[in-house]
Design an enzyme around this catalytic site. Structure first.
Site, PDB file in Angstrom:
ATOM      1  N   GLY A 212       0.821  -1.212   0.000  1.00 20.91           N
ATOM      2  CA  GLY A 212       0.000   0.000   0.000  1.00 20.91           C
ATOM      3  C   GLY A 212       0.848   1.252   0.000  1.00 20.91           C
ATOM      4  O   GLY A 212       2.055   1.188  -0.261  1.00 20.91           O
ATOM      5  N   ASN A 213       0.236   2.372   0.242  1.00 23.11           N
ATOM      6  CA  ASN A 213       0.982   3.629   0.314  1.00 23.11           C
ATOM      7  C   ASN A 213       0.363   4.520   1.386  1.00 23.11           C
ATOM      8  O   ASN A 213      -0.645   4.168   1.988  1.00 23.11           O
ATOM      9  CB  ASN A 213       1.009   4.309  -1.065  1.00 23.11           C
ATOM     10  CG  ASN A 213      -0.387   4.639  -1.543  1.00 23.11           C
ATOM     11  OD1 ASN A 213      -1.061   5.494  -0.992  1.00 23.11           O
ATOM     12  ND2 ASN A 213      -0.841   3.927  -2.565  1.00 23.11           N
ATOM     13  N   ARG A 214       0.994   5.666   1.604  1.00 22.45           N
ATOM     14  CA  ARG A 214       0.625   6.493   2.749  1.00 22.45           C
ATOM     15  C   ARG A 214      -0.413   7.574   2.441  1.00 22.45           C
ATOM     16  O   ARG A 214      -0.590   8.486   3.233  1.00 22.45           O
ATOM     17  CB  ARG A 214       1.905   7.152   3.308  1.00 22.45           C
ATOM     18  CG  ARG A 214       2.770   6.182   4.095  1.00 22.45           C
ATOM     19  CD  ARG A 214       4.242   6.545   4.020  1.00 22.45           C
ATOM     20  NE  ARG A 214       4.515   7.928   4.335  1.00 22.45           N
ATOM     21  CZ  ARG A 214       4.842   8.389   5.543  1.00 22.45           C
ATOM     22  NH1 ARG A 214       4.924   7.569   6.553  1.00 22.45           N
ATOM     23  NH2 ARG A 214       5.108   9.657   5.729  1.00 22.45           N
ATOM     24  N   SER A 215      -1.101   7.474   1.328  1.00 25.61           N
ATOM     25  CA  SER A 215      -2.068   8.526   0.997  1.00 25.61           C
ATOM     26  C   SER A 215      -3.270   8.476   1.953  1.00 25.61           C
ATOM     27  O   SER A 215      -3.860   7.428   2.174  1.00 25.61           O
ATOM     28  CB  SER A 215      -2.557   8.323  -0.446  1.00 25.61           C
ATOM     29  OG  SER A 215      -3.581   9.245  -0.708  1.00 25.61           O
ATOM     30  N   ALA A 279      -3.634   7.781  -5.045  1.00 26.58           N
ATOM     31  CA  ALA A 279      -2.316   7.186  -5.262  1.00 26.58           C
ATOM     32  C   ALA A 279      -2.572   5.735  -5.658  1.00 26.58           C
ATOM     33  O   ALA A 279      -2.970   4.910  -4.823  1.00 26.58           O
ATOM     34  CB  ALA A 279      -1.491   7.261  -3.990  1.00 26.58           C
TER      35      ALA A 279
END
Ligand code: CTP
Length: 406
Positions: A212-215, A279
């Site tokens: 995943g990502n930090r958005s 994102a």
């Protein structure tokens, strides 16, 4: 602040069970320095009584045009208002407003008001979807009123569906934004359908793990809220966000890039603009383990093989599901921001690219942002460090400009 300096808000309340939630909208408005006059319909008073509205607003409350006639309230209240918000708005009040009836104080107020008007409908799904209501809502929106989409969830009785009044805090946010734009700030997205993607995709490895990502989704949510305040019908495709649904937006929840693509393309079919603020993971694991991946004593971990995800922004830009559609991308860059931004704009083929600089401490999860909006026509609009809403409004300025030119 003197009462006369405060922005004047008329809170119209029509006769639905959600009338009790309007007390909270009223409290938020008064506590944040607005002078609020409540105008309930006669049936609203069957749900919440006149003393409650009078005590919370500090003003006398009337429903008909025959009280205090010497002060001509049926004209004055509307003329003096900076904003009229009707919450909850029943199918009946939407119909009366759309047809210009003036059979009580609230409908008279709606006819005499020259300020922005917000309706927050609440009713059963069948009533909301009835062609009569659909046409009334379209009429009100065409005339510049902001009609926020009802939320989906539990309705009165046992049924669930679309028709719930959005949360009072979210209705208050719509009011605040509409007021901030003022009477001159036209609803320049009225009659438009816009799609915004927000958040970050998660690409599962096994039932408990993902890439995943930090958005946080905050920028996308700010875009959705500001578009509602500018009169648009908004579809928000939200990937793994933990933020309250913005009042007035249709929220579609997704998890992975593939799901996001499907939801965005579906909503984009009749959209005037699509803003890809999400994102989206460029890659996903080639294989999904049905059971949890275990560590084995003495064995090295298996490498994770990745495959490419579809590029939704590039696909939208090259296919343009609707002619004249404006497509906007976001780019998070860590260095050579403008050079990389221009190259990405050309590569993706979109009309606008919002470029911002990111780092561990920058942007993610924060309520502020700083960016440059690059146009395929060579334009370059810097947006100074400030709230994500300010950046969102700049994006919509650029979108509205292109839609109106087209
Ligand atoms: N995007 C998309 N689909 C993808 C990846 C990204 O639609 N699979 C969109 C994002 O929503 C964003 C824009 O493309 O609006 C920019 O994403 P970014 O990841 O920065 O672009 P890339 O082309 O992946 O560039 P980089 O090589 O810098 O990762």
């Amino acid at each position: 602040m003197d009462r006369s300096d405060k922005p004047r808000v008329v809170l119209g309340v029509s006769g639905g069970i959600a009338a009790y939630k309007a007390c909270e909208v009223l409290r938020r408005l008064t506590e944040s320095g607005h002078d609020v006059r409540v105008v309930p319909t006669a049936s609203a008073l069957r749900f919440v009584g006149e003393p409650t509205w009078a005590a919370l607003s500090g003003h006398p409350v009337a429903t008909g045009v025959w009280e205090d006639v010497q002060e001509v309230p049926h004209v004055r209240i509307g003329q003096e208002a900076d904003l009229v918000v009707v919450a909850p708005a029943t199918a009946d009040i939407l119909a009366r407003a759309a047809h210009g009836l003036a059979d009580d104080l609230l409908t008279n107020t709606l006819l005499t008001a020259r300020c922005p008007v917000v309706f927050a409908p609440a009713m059963h799904t069948e009533m909301w979807e009835h062609p009569a209501t659909v046409e009334n809502v379209a009429t009100l929106r065409r005339r510049g009123a902001v009609v926020v989409e009802p939320a989906v969830g539990r309705l009165t009785g046992k049924d669930t569906g679309k028709g719930r009044l959005p949360e009072p805090g979210e209705i208050f946010e719509v009011c605040r934004r509409v007021l901030a734009r003022g009477t001159g700030g036209e609803r320049d997205l009225a009659g438009r359908h816009v799609v915004v993607s927000a958040g970050g995709t998660r690409e599962p490895l096994d039932p408990v793990r993902f890439l995943g990502n930090r958005s946080s989704g905050r920028q996308g949510y700010a875009l959705a809220r500001t578009a509602v305040a500018r009169g648009a019908r908004v579809t928000l495709v939200a990937a793994n966000t933990a933020l309250p649904d913005p009042a007035g937006a249709d929220v579609v929840r997704v998890g992975t890039a593939v799901q996001l693509r499907e939801a965005v393309l579906k909503a984009a079919a009749d959209a005037d603009a699509v803003v890809m603020a999400a994102a989206v993971a460029d890659f996903r694991p080639a294989r999904y383990a049905q059971g949890k991946i275990k560590k084995r004593d003495g064995q090295e971990p298996e490498p994770v093989e990745l495959v490419r995800n579809p590029d939704v922004l590039a696909e939208l830009s090259s296919t343009r599901p609707r002619p004249g559609q404006v497509v906007v991308g976001f780019a998070a860059e860590t260095d050579d921001v403008l050079v990389n931004g221009r190259a990405k704009l050309a590569r993706k083929g979109c009309d606008l690219l919002v470029v911002n600089e990111v780092g561990e401490e920058k942007t993610f999860g924060s309520t502020e942002n700083e960016a440059v909006v690059l146009g395929a026509d060579g334009s370059e609009t810097p947006v100074p460090h400030g709230p994500k809403e300010a950046l969102a409004d700049t994006v919509w300025d650029e979108v509205a400009h292109r839609l109106n030119a087209g």
